[in-house]
Scaffold this motif. Sequence first.
Motif: not given
Length: 306
Positions: A226, A248-249, A251-252, A287-288, A291-292, A294
């Motif tokens: 991370y 990572l999910g 959609d990584y 994306w990151w 993600r944070c 979300q």
Amino acid sequence: MEALPLQLIWGCDPSRQLEVAWLRTLLGSLPVEHLAASQLAPDCLQPDRPRLLVESGLLRLERQPSSERLQAQHRARADRLALLAAAGPFTLVHLSDEEGLDGDELYPMVPPGSAIWRNFAHPRFAAIEGLVNFPIGPRAEFLSPLSCMPASTRAWPWAFMGTLWGSGSRVRATALFLHALPQGFFYGGSHFGVGLPLAHYRDALGQSVFALCPEGDRHLDTFRLYESLQMGCLPLVVDVRDQARTLLGPDYPLPIFSSWSTALHFAQAHLAQPERQDELQQVVTTWWQGRCQQLAIALQQCCRLC
């Protein structure tokens, strides 16, 4: 009517937890009242207050914790959980150990239906209702806004800094990359806790296109992964235990590699085309950040509902 502050109850010593700044980042602007476990009493747990309890598996990371200390921790937790259960629903954030041993002891004590957020995902906990896996996250030094150099202008094609465990794939991964791309940035420690000063480590990530992100001692959920994302690196992840997608999910945007050889070929292909590096860096950074956001929304919503 103004929302009442979240009661954040520390069932562990926050000064010993490297995840504290990440947790506070996810809680965002929620008003928070911090309570040490020693301050916990029935009269401070009002039924209409949202509550979040933080427990730690740090004791399980010691080589041989004594049975007396483990029993004392169990008793203290049982007392805390009984007080909290009597006051109504709450969220548990479990800063767990890599093997999940602390969860085996802790989760049967948690009231049914409670929301549990834990790092170090393990398949054996997947059936627990209300359990959410969340990343161990970056450490505090990586959470402040930092300028992100375009990948194509960075000094090193790849970086790895860390302990070279006898087990796992770190030695194999670094040897492969050093042979094929010797201009990368490499610093290998002989045992845990011996490494670069953190500021140098951060600067090296900020000057590297790719970051080798092998598993830790027992798990892929590492600060390195991370922190690489925070610094605009492109993490290279090899997964043979089916942990990565949980972490990572779905959609990584980067491949999850089956071997370090395929990771090396991917890196070499992109290093040969600088414009592809910058495009991919933008996709991964976006994306990151999403993600944070979300994770923060989900945790804050969970706390409000408790």
